[in-house]
Design a protein around this motif. Structure first.
Motif, PDB file in Angstrom:
ATOM      1  N   ARG A  12      -9.706   5.050   0.827  1.00 24.43           N
ATOM      2  CA  ARG A  12     -10.178   4.867   2.205  1.00 24.43           C
ATOM      3  C   ARG A  12      -9.404   5.776   3.158  1.00 24.43           C
ATOM      4  N   ARG A  13     -10.116   6.339   4.118  1.00 22.28           N
ATOM      5  CA  ARG A  13      -9.511   7.224   5.118  1.00 22.28           C
ATOM      6  C   ARG A  13      -9.621   6.569   6.496  1.00 22.28           C
ATOM      7  N   VAL A  14      -8.529   6.625   7.239  1.00 20.27           N
ATOM      8  CA  VAL A  14      -8.509   6.065   8.591  1.00 20.27           C
ATOM      9  C   VAL A  14      -7.782   7.037   9.506  1.00 20.27           C
ATOM     10  N   VAL A  61      -4.934   8.650   4.169  1.00 18.28           N
ATOM     11  CA  VAL A  61      -5.703   8.228   3.010  1.00 18.28           C
ATOM     12  C   VAL A  61      -4.836   7.301   2.161  1.00 18.28           C
ATOM     13  N   TYR A  62      -5.410   6.158   1.784  1.00 17.38           N
ATOM     14  CA  TYR A  62      -4.702   5.204   0.942  1.00 17.38           C
ATOM     15  C   TYR A  62      -4.861   5.629  -0.519  1.00 17.38           C
ATOM     16  N   GLU A  67      -6.054  12.851   8.769  1.00 12.50           N
ATOM     17  CA  GLU A  67      -6.363  11.459   8.435  1.00 12.50           C
ATOM     18  C   GLU A  67      -5.312  10.863   7.504  1.00 12.50           C
ATOM     19  N   ASN A  76       0.829  -1.204   0.000  1.00 12.40           N
ATOM     20  CA  ASN A  76       0.000   0.000   0.000  1.00 12.40           C
ATOM     21  C   ASN A  76       0.863   1.253   0.000  1.00 12.40           C
ATOM     22  N   THR A 121      -7.493  -3.089   1.137  1.00  6.79           N
ATOM     23  CA  THR A 121      -7.926  -1.763   1.570  1.00  6.79           C
ATOM     24  C   THR A 121      -8.290  -0.959   0.338  1.00  6.79           C
ATOM     25  N   GLU A 122      -9.482  -0.408   0.309  1.00  2.00           N
ATOM     26  CA  GLU A 122      -9.915   0.360  -0.854  1.00  2.00           C
ATOM     27  C   GLU A 122      -9.059   1.614  -1.017  1.00  2.00           C
TER      28      GLU A 122
END
Length: 265
Positions: free
Chosen positions: A143-145, A124-125, A122, A114, A139-140
Protein backbone atom coordinates in the motif's frame (compact mmCIF):
# COMPACT_ATOMS: atom_id res chain seq x y z
CA UNK A 1 20.43 34.17 -3.58
CA UNK A 2 23.05 33.86 -6.37
CA UNK A 3 26.31 32.12 -5.51
CA UNK A 4 29.25 34.34 -4.63
CA UNK A 5 32.15 34.70 -6.99
CA UNK A 6 34.27 32.62 -4.61
CA UNK A 7 31.76 29.77 -4.42
CA UNK A 8 33.15 26.46 -5.69
CA UNK A 9 31.08 23.90 -7.62
CA UNK A 10 30.42 20.63 -5.78
CA UNK A 11 33.09 17.98 -6.13
CA UNK A 12 32.03 14.88 -8.10
CA UNK A 13 31.88 11.69 -6.02
CA UNK A 14 35.30 10.10 -5.59
CA UNK A 15 35.52 6.49 -6.84
CA UNK A 16 35.79 3.86 -4.12
CA UNK A 17 38.75 1.54 -4.05
CA UNK A 18 38.32 -1.13 -6.71
CA UNK A 19 35.12 0.48 -8.00
CA UNK A 20 34.13 1.24 -11.60
CA UNK A 21 33.87 5.01 -11.80
CA UNK A 22 31.26 5.16 -14.57
CA UNK A 23 28.97 2.77 -12.66
CA UNK A 24 29.35 4.72 -9.43
CA UNK A 25 28.59 7.96 -11.26
CA UNK A 26 25.53 6.46 -12.99
CA UNK A 27 24.06 5.21 -9.71
CA UNK A 28 24.85 8.55 -8.07
CA UNK A 29 22.85 10.31 -10.81
CA UNK A 30 19.90 7.92 -10.34
CA UNK A 31 19.86 8.66 -6.61
CA UNK A 32 20.02 12.40 -7.25
CA UNK A 33 17.07 12.06 -9.63
CA UNK A 34 15.11 10.21 -6.96
CA UNK A 35 15.94 12.88 -4.37
CA UNK A 36 14.67 15.54 -6.80
CA UNK A 37 11.30 13.81 -7.21
CA UNK A 38 12.17 11.62 -10.19
CA UNK A 39 12.57 14.22 -12.95
CA UNK A 40 15.47 16.63 -13.58
CA UNK A 41 17.31 18.53 -16.28
CA UNK A 42 20.95 18.00 -17.21
CA UNK A 43 21.98 21.39 -15.81
CA UNK A 44 20.40 20.51 -12.43
CA UNK A 45 22.30 17.22 -12.34
CA UNK A 46 25.52 18.99 -13.25
CA UNK A 47 24.99 21.56 -10.51
CA UNK A 48 24.27 18.99 -7.79
CA UNK A 49 26.82 16.35 -8.81
CA UNK A 50 29.75 18.50 -9.92
CA UNK A 51 30.13 16.43 -13.09
CA UNK A 52 30.60 18.17 -16.46
CA UNK A 53 27.61 18.23 -18.82
CA UNK A 54 29.23 16.01 -21.51
CA UNK A 55 29.88 13.30 -18.90
CA UNK A 56 26.31 13.47 -17.59
CA UNK A 57 24.91 13.43 -21.12
CA UNK A 58 26.91 10.29 -21.96
CA UNK A 59 25.81 8.50 -18.78
CA UNK A 60 22.17 9.48 -19.27
CA UNK A 61 22.21 8.24 -22.86
CA UNK A 62 23.36 4.85 -21.59
CA UNK A 63 20.71 4.78 -18.84
CA UNK A 64 18.02 5.71 -21.37
CA UNK A 65 19.15 2.92 -23.73
CA UNK A 66 18.91 0.43 -20.82
CA UNK A 67 15.43 1.63 -19.78
CA UNK A 68 16.46 2.94 -16.37
CA UNK A 69 15.87 6.56 -17.43
CA UNK A 70 13.56 8.06 -20.03
CA UNK A 71 13.70 11.41 -21.77
CA UNK A 72 10.54 13.47 -21.51
CA UNK A 73 9.07 15.56 -24.37
CA UNK A 74 10.30 18.67 -22.51
CA UNK A 75 13.89 17.26 -22.78
CA UNK A 76 14.11 16.62 -19.04
CA UNK A 77 14.99 13.17 -17.76
CA UNK A 78 12.80 10.94 -15.57
CA UNK A 79 13.39 7.63 -13.79
CA UNK A 80 12.46 4.79 -16.12
CA UNK A 81 10.12 1.79 -15.80
CA UNK A 82 12.85 -0.85 -15.52
CA UNK A 83 13.66 0.48 -12.06
CA UNK A 84 10.20 -0.62 -10.86
CA UNK A 85 11.08 -4.30 -11.15
CA UNK A 86 14.32 -3.82 -9.25
CA UNK A 87 12.60 -1.80 -6.56
CA UNK A 88 9.77 -4.30 -6.08
CA UNK A 89 12.19 -7.23 -5.77
CA UNK A 90 14.39 -5.32 -3.33
CA UNK A 91 11.39 -4.27 -1.24
CA UNK A 92 10.18 -7.88 -0.99
CA UNK A 93 13.59 -9.03 0.24
CA UNK A 94 13.78 -6.17 2.71
CA UNK A 95 10.36 -7.12 4.03
CA UNK A 96 11.45 -10.76 4.45
CA UNK A 97 14.52 -9.73 6.44
CA UNK A 98 12.39 -7.40 8.59
CA UNK A 99 9.77 -9.95 9.64
CA UNK A 100 11.65 -11.36 12.68
CA UNK A 101 12.14 -7.83 14.01
CA UNK A 102 8.47 -6.98 13.45
CA UNK A 103 7.42 -10.24 15.12
CA UNK A 104 9.37 -9.22 18.22
CA UNK A 105 7.54 -5.88 18.26
CA UNK A 106 4.19 -7.69 18.14
CA UNK A 107 5.19 -10.13 20.88
CA UNK A 108 6.34 -7.39 23.26
CA UNK A 109 3.75 -4.71 22.45
CA UNK A 110 0.71 -6.74 21.49
CA UNK A 111 0.06 -4.38 18.55
CA UNK A 112 0.53 -4.54 14.77
CA UNK A 113 4.07 -3.80 13.53
CA UNK A 114 4.93 -2.34 10.12
CA UNK A 115 7.95 -1.47 8.03
CA UNK A 116 7.77 1.26 5.41
CA UNK A 117 10.08 2.89 2.88
CA UNK A 118 10.10 6.25 1.16
CA UNK A 119 9.67 5.51 -2.54
CA UNK A 120 9.81 8.73 -4.52
CA UNK A 121 7.25 11.03 -2.92
CA UNK A 122 5.21 8.25 -1.32
CA UNK A 123 5.44 5.91 1.64
CA UNK A 124 5.14 2.23 0.72
CA UNK A 125 4.53 -0.49 3.30
CA UNK A 126 6.88 -3.43 2.64
CA UNK A 127 6.21 -5.69 5.64
CA UNK A 128 3.67 -6.20 8.39
CA UNK A 129 3.08 -8.59 11.28
CA UNK A 130 -0.48 -8.26 12.63
CA UNK A 131 -1.53 -8.04 16.25
CA UNK A 132 -3.23 -11.07 17.81
CA UNK A 133 -6.05 -8.88 19.14
CA UNK A 134 -9.41 -9.27 17.44
CA UNK A 135 -9.54 -5.48 17.12
CA UNK A 136 -6.33 -4.60 15.30
CA UNK A 137 -4.90 -2.43 12.56
CA UNK A 138 -4.27 -3.85 9.10
CA UNK A 139 -2.37 -2.25 6.23
CA UNK A 140 -1.81 -4.17 3.01
CA UNK A 141 1.82 -4.78 2.11
CA UNK A 142 2.45 -2.72 -1.00
CA UNK A 143 0.00 0.00 0.00
CA UNK A 144 1.17 3.52 -0.85
CA UNK A 145 0.21 6.61 1.14
CA UNK A 146 1.26 10.23 1.27
CA UNK A 147 3.76 10.87 4.08
CA UNK A 148 2.15 13.91 5.71
CA UNK A 149 -0.59 11.92 7.50
CA UNK A 150 1.46 8.99 8.80
CA UNK A 151 3.88 8.35 11.63
CA UNK A 152 6.25 6.47 9.33
CA UNK A 153 6.13 9.38 6.86
CA UNK A 154 7.22 11.81 9.56
CA UNK A 155 9.98 9.46 10.73
CA UNK A 156 11.23 9.09 7.15
CA UNK A 157 11.26 12.83 6.40
CA UNK A 158 12.43 14.17 9.77
CA UNK A 159 16.09 14.49 8.79
CA UNK A 160 15.63 15.74 5.25
CA UNK A 161 16.33 19.43 4.54
CA UNK A 162 13.28 21.66 4.96
CA UNK A 163 13.40 22.80 1.33
CA UNK A 164 13.28 19.17 0.13
CA UNK A 165 10.29 18.48 2.37
CA UNK A 166 8.48 21.60 1.11
CA UNK A 167 9.15 20.58 -2.49
CA UNK A 168 7.79 17.07 -1.84
CA UNK A 169 4.65 18.44 -0.17
CA UNK A 170 4.20 20.83 -3.09
CA UNK A 171 4.23 17.90 -5.51
CA UNK A 172 1.90 15.64 -3.51
CA UNK A 173 -0.43 18.15 -1.91
CA UNK A 174 -1.63 17.66 1.67
CA UNK A 175 -5.19 16.31 1.50
CA UNK A 176 -6.95 15.77 4.83
CA UNK A 177 -7.93 12.18 5.60
CA UNK A 178 -9.35 13.16 9.01
CA UNK A 179 -9.94 16.42 10.86
CA UNK A 180 -6.62 15.78 12.67
CA UNK A 181 -4.51 15.63 9.50
CA UNK A 182 -1.79 18.28 9.16
CA UNK A 183 -2.57 20.19 5.97
CA UNK A 184 0.06 22.96 5.84
CA UNK A 185 3.76 22.74 5.09
CA UNK A 186 4.61 24.94 8.08
CA UNK A 187 2.57 22.72 10.38
CA UNK A 188 4.26 19.61 9.03
CA UNK A 189 7.74 21.09 9.41
CA UNK A 190 6.87 21.96 13.02
CA UNK A 191 5.86 18.32 13.52
CA UNK A 192 9.20 17.18 12.10
CA UNK A 193 10.97 19.42 14.62
CA UNK A 194 9.11 17.56 17.36
CA UNK A 195 10.22 14.23 15.84
CA UNK A 196 13.87 15.30 15.88
CA UNK A 197 13.56 16.51 19.48
CA UNK A 198 11.79 13.42 20.82
CA UNK A 199 13.36 10.74 18.62
CA UNK A 200 10.05 9.29 17.45
CA UNK A 201 7.03 10.20 15.33
CA UNK A 202 3.32 9.75 15.92
CA UNK A 203 0.17 9.57 13.85
CA UNK A 204 -2.51 10.57 16.33
CA UNK A 205 -5.83 9.95 14.53
CA UNK A 206 -4.37 11.73 11.47
CA UNK A 207 -4.69 8.90 8.92
CA UNK A 208 -7.75 7.24 10.46
CA UNK A 209 -9.90 8.23 13.42
CA UNK A 210 -9.43 5.86 16.34
CA UNK A 211 -5.96 4.74 15.25
CA UNK A 212 -2.67 5.79 16.79
CA UNK A 213 0.78 4.93 15.47
CA UNK A 214 4.32 5.37 16.84
CA UNK A 215 7.26 5.19 14.42
CA UNK A 216 11.06 5.50 14.34
CA UNK A 217 13.53 5.46 11.47
CA UNK A 218 15.93 2.56 10.94
CA UNK A 219 19.46 3.92 11.40
CA UNK A 220 22.00 3.41 8.59
CA UNK A 221 19.44 1.67 6.39
CA UNK A 222 20.47 1.26 2.71
CA UNK A 223 17.32 3.16 1.83
CA UNK A 224 15.16 5.40 4.01
CA UNK A 225 13.15 3.01 6.18
CA UNK A 226 10.97 3.22 9.28
CA UNK A 227 9.22 0.76 11.58
CA UNK A 228 6.05 1.40 13.54
CA UNK A 229 3.57 0.05 16.05
CA UNK A 230 -0.07 0.85 15.39
CA UNK A 231 -3.32 0.05 17.14
CA UNK A 232 -6.53 1.47 18.56
CA UNK A 233 -5.99 4.84 20.23
CA UNK A 234 -7.45 3.38 23.42
CA UNK A 235 -4.53 0.92 23.66
CA UNK A 236 -1.67 2.87 22.04
CA UNK A 237 -1.95 5.65 24.59
CA UNK A 238 0.46 8.36 25.75
CA UNK A 239 1.32 6.13 28.73
CA UNK A 240 2.02 3.18 26.43
CA UNK A 241 4.24 5.40 24.27
CA UNK A 242 6.81 5.71 27.07
CA UNK A 243 7.28 1.95 27.00
CA UNK A 244 6.98 1.44 23.24
CA UNK A 245 9.51 4.04 22.05
CA UNK A 246 12.57 2.39 23.69
CA UNK A 247 11.41 -0.96 22.28
CA UNK A 248 11.09 0.53 18.78
CA UNK A 249 14.59 2.04 18.95
CA UNK A 250 16.12 -1.22 20.15
CA UNK A 251 14.43 -3.24 17.39
CA UNK A 252 15.39 -0.60 14.78
CA UNK A 253 19.07 -0.92 15.81
CA UNK A 254 18.87 -4.73 15.64
CA UNK A 255 17.22 -4.53 12.22
CA UNK A 256 19.96 -2.19 11.01
CA UNK A 257 22.56 -4.75 12.11
CA UNK A 258 20.64 -7.50 10.30
CA UNK A 259 20.56 -5.50 7.08
CA UNK A 260 24.29 -4.80 7.36
CA UNK A 261 24.97 -8.52 7.84
CA UNK A 262 23.00 -9.41 4.71
CA UNK A 263 25.28 -7.14 2.67
CA UNK A 264 22.50 -4.71 1.73
CA UNK A 265 24.38 -1.66 3.04
Amino acid sequence: MPPSADAKPPEPPAPSAGGVQSLERAFDLLERMADAGGEVGLSELSGSSGLPLPTIHRLMRTLVACGYVRQQPNRRYALGPRLIRLGESSARLLGTWARPALSRLVEESGETANMALLDGDEVVYVAQVPSRHSMRMFTEVGRRVLPHATGVGKALLAHKPAQEVRALLGRTGMPATTERTITTADGFLDALEDVRASGYATDDNEQEIGVRCIAVSVPDSPTLAAISISGPAGRVTEAATDKLVPLLHEVARDLSATLAATGTT
